[in-house]
Scaffold this motif. Structure first.
Motif, PDB file in Angstrom:
ATOM      1  N   GLY A  10      39.517  39.177  42.490  1.00  0.00           N
ATOM      2  CA  GLY A  10      40.184  37.983  43.341  1.00  0.00           C
ATOM      3  C   GLY A  10      39.333  36.739  43.423  1.00  0.00           C
ATOM      4  O   GLY A  10      39.808  35.868  43.313  1.00  0.00           O
ATOM      5  N   ALA A  11      38.288  36.860  43.580  1.00  0.00           N
ATOM      6  CA  ALA A  11      37.247  35.711  43.716  1.00  0.00           C
ATOM      7  C   ALA A  11      37.158  35.147  42.328  1.00  0.00           C
ATOM      8  O   ALA A  11      37.334  33.810  42.362  1.00  0.00           O
ATOM      9  CB  ALA A  11      35.741  36.283  44.174  1.00  0.00           C
ATOM     10  N   ALA A  12      37.158  35.766  41.468  1.00  0.00           N
ATOM     11  CA  ALA A  12      37.124  35.181  39.788  1.00  0.00           C
ATOM     12  C   ALA A  12      38.495  34.528  39.647  1.00  0.00           C
ATOM     13  O   ALA A  12      38.236  32.964  39.281  1.00  0.00           O
ATOM     14  CB  ALA A  12      36.644  36.066  38.785  1.00  0.00           C
ATOM     15  N   THR A 136      33.566  46.096  36.016  1.00  0.00           N
ATOM     16  CA  THR A 136      33.311  45.461  37.060  1.00  0.00           C
ATOM     17  C   THR A 136      32.033  44.372  36.955  1.00  0.00           C
ATOM     18  O   THR A 136      32.063  43.190  37.675  1.00  0.00           O
ATOM     19  CB  THR A 136      33.092  46.468  38.277  1.00  0.00           C
ATOM     20  OG1 THR A 136      34.108  47.292  38.385  1.00  0.00           O
ATOM     21  CG2 THR A 136      32.532  45.848  39.382  1.00  0.00           C
ATOM     22  N   VAL A 137      31.007  44.902  36.375  1.00  0.00           N
ATOM     23  CA  VAL A 137      29.841  44.134  36.258  1.00  0.00           C
ATOM     24  C   VAL A 137      29.976  42.883  35.725  1.00  0.00           C
ATOM     25  O   VAL A 137      29.527  41.830  36.287  1.00  0.00           O
ATOM     26  CB  VAL A 137      28.764  44.864  35.308  1.00  0.00           C
ATOM     27  CG1 VAL A 137      27.322  44.303  35.235  1.00  0.00           C
ATOM     28  CG2 VAL A 137      28.109  46.280  36.317  1.00  0.00           C
ATOM     29  N   PRO A 138      30.550  42.645  34.678  1.00  0.00           N
ATOM     30  CA  PRO A 138      30.598  41.081  34.090  1.00  0.00           C
ATOM     31  C   PRO A 138      31.418  40.179  35.142  1.00  0.00           C
ATOM     32  O   PRO A 138      30.807  38.991  35.330  1.00  0.00           O
ATOM     33  CB  PRO A 138      31.626  41.073  32.879  1.00  0.00           C
ATOM     34  CG  PRO A 138      31.272  42.597  32.371  1.00  0.00           C
ATOM     35  CD  PRO A 138      31.240  43.407  33.459  1.00  0.00           C
ATOM     36  N   LEU A 139      32.461  40.648  35.756  1.00  0.00           N
ATOM     37  CA  LEU A 139      33.000  40.067  36.932  1.00  0.00           C
ATOM     38  C   LEU A 139      32.093  39.549  38.089  1.00  0.00           C
ATOM     39  O   LEU A 139      31.913  38.523  38.591  1.00  0.00           O
ATOM     40  CB  LEU A 139      34.280  40.455  37.533  1.00  0.00           C
ATOM     41  CG  LEU A 139      35.507  40.727  36.485  1.00  0.00           C
ATOM     42  CD1 LEU A 139      36.532  41.712  37.227  1.00  0.00           C
ATOM     43  CD2 LEU A 139      35.935  39.277  36.154  1.00  0.00           C
ATOM     44  N   LEU A 140      31.181  40.869  38.538  1.00  0.00           N
ATOM     45  CA  LEU A 140      30.254  40.402  39.380  1.00  0.00           C
ATOM     46  C   LEU A 140      29.180  39.641  39.302  1.00  0.00           C
ATOM     47  O   LEU A 140      28.905  38.732  39.994  1.00  0.00           O
ATOM     48  CB  LEU A 140      29.585  41.767  39.884  1.00  0.00           C
ATOM     49  CG  LEU A 140      28.583  41.932  41.018  1.00  0.00           C
ATOM     50  CD1 LEU A 140      29.439  41.485  42.305  1.00  0.00           C
ATOM     51  CD2 LEU A 140      27.985  43.464  41.008  1.00  0.00           C
ATOM     52  N   LEU A 141      28.841  39.607  38.037  1.00  0.00           N
ATOM     53  CA  LEU A 141      27.532  38.701  37.441  1.00  0.00           C
ATOM     54  C   LEU A 141      28.162  37.057  37.606  1.00  0.00           C
ATOM     55  O   LEU A 141      27.597  36.103  37.818  1.00  0.00           O
ATOM     56  CB  LEU A 141      27.048  38.929  36.018  1.00  0.00           C
ATOM     57  CG  LEU A 141      26.174  40.213  36.061  1.00  0.00           C
ATOM     58  CD1 LEU A 141      26.031  40.591  34.475  1.00  0.00           C
ATOM     59  CD2 LEU A 141      25.089  40.324  36.905  1.00  0.00           C
TER      60      LEU A 141
END
Length: 352
Positions: A10-12, A136-141
């Motif tokens: 959602g943030a991205a 998840t990790v690419p979005l989180l980064l």
């Protein structure tokens, strides 16, 4: 999927659409909207079957969430008319942050009622495991970088690239599922086995190794494991769904709801004086995530339908068993030795 994944997705999305207008706040607002559909978990139901089958219901409906996005867009444009917002752009940002939550959930095996209130079988595309770091990790980064650097330079481009990668990964998962199902069907055909349904689900926090299920017209089912890297037919285990036991639950509305929710991927077991119903879609032999006692034998030996209660067994926690995970991850690249499916399913291993 898990709440962290939904929040960073959602943030991205909101950061990409509204970042130049809202700055870093777009990430916070998008993360909040991305987790809104899961607020239905605060609703408490009288039994675990209802808790399971009403989750991902009305709050995950694209109709409900589209209406909510329209309302929010109108309210924000009305409340802050001088911020440079346009209602279409606001609607797009809010709608994407909201509806991608249930759509992503539908890419898991659990079951998501995307089209509530229509009484359709919940969507269960089974392309990714419920927790998958590769997604998840690419979005989180990307979200973390943007939160530190702000909405300038390459930040929004980085968010867009992370979204593109995550979307492509879902496609990779769907391709893996279809390939696993095809390999399993070919293996069954080579043994002369007639199947009525086949479906694959990812296991072990990745989309490289798949658990495959196949129903037979006789009421049995095959369970097997297939990896992207397999060169030989997958190992498989034949078991009975014990459909004759299900007659004791005729007339039970909750049993019918469970059959609808799982698309009838259920098995029935008599354990002592209990009739236990297992959702075969989630877990592994000996450690299924959802099992319910739905009837008990009375002193006269007759089955009495009871309010369901969760059955203690392997459960979801067994998915984090270190020794079992080590075997599963080794199996991704090497078919020998095969996974000990029969040993895992044997009585005393958690299966019964």
């Amino acid at each position: 999927m898990d709440s962290l994944t939904q929040a960073v997705l959602g943030a991205a999305l909101q950061g990409t659409v509204l970042g130049r207008l809202q700055g870093r706040r777009a990430l916070l607002y998008g993360a909040a909207l991305g987790t809104v559909p899961d607020l239905d978990v605060v609703i408490r139901y009288a039994d675990p079957v209802s808790q399971m089958t009403f989750h991902r219901g009305f709050s995950h409906s694209i109709f409900v969430l589209t209406g909510l996005a329209l309302l929010l867009a109108w309210l924000v444009a009305w409340r802050w008319p001088d911020r440079g917002y346009t209602r279409p752009r606001l609607f797009l940002a809010f709608w994407l942050a909201l509806v991608t939550h249930p759509i992503l959930d539908a890419f898991t095996v659990y079951g998501t009622q995307l089209f509530w209130p229509l009484h359709l079988t919940p969507e269960s595309w089974a392309a990714v495991f419920i927790i998958d770091p590769v997604y998840t990790v690419p979005l989180l980064l990307a979200v973390g970088y943007t939160a530190i650097k702000g909405m300038k330079g390459r930040a929004i481009t980085l968010l867009a690239l992370a979204l593109a990668f995550s979307t492509a990964y879902l496609g990779f998962g769907l391709a893996g599922r279809m390939a696993a199902e095809q390999r399993f069907e070919l293996a069954l055909q080579s043994q002369g086995v007639t199947r009525s349904e086949v479906r694959a689900v990812p296991i072990a926090f990745n989309s490289l190794i798949w658990r495959v299920l196949a129903k037979t017209p006789e009421g049995d089912y095959y369970e097997g494991v297939s990896s992207w890297f397999d060169r030989e037919p997958p190992e498989m285990l034949r078991q009975s769904r014990n459909l004759e036991i299900a007659g004791a639950l005729v007339g039970s509305a909750l049993h019918e709801r469970l059959r609808w929710f799982t698309d009838d991927w259920l098995r029935y077991d008599i354990i002592g004086d209990s009739l236990v119903v297992t959702d075969l879609r989630m877990g592994m032999p000996g450690s299924y995530s959802f099992r319910f006692e739905m009837a008990r034998r009375d002193p006269a030996g007759q089955w009495v339908v009871t309010q369901p209660r969760g059955w203690i067994g392997g459960g979801a926690a067994s998915l984090f068993d270190g020794s079992r995970l080590a075997l599963i991850w080794r199996r991704i690249l090497d078919q020998q030795p095969p996974l000990p499916l029969a040993a895992w399913a044997a009585p005393g291993s958690g299966h019964l």
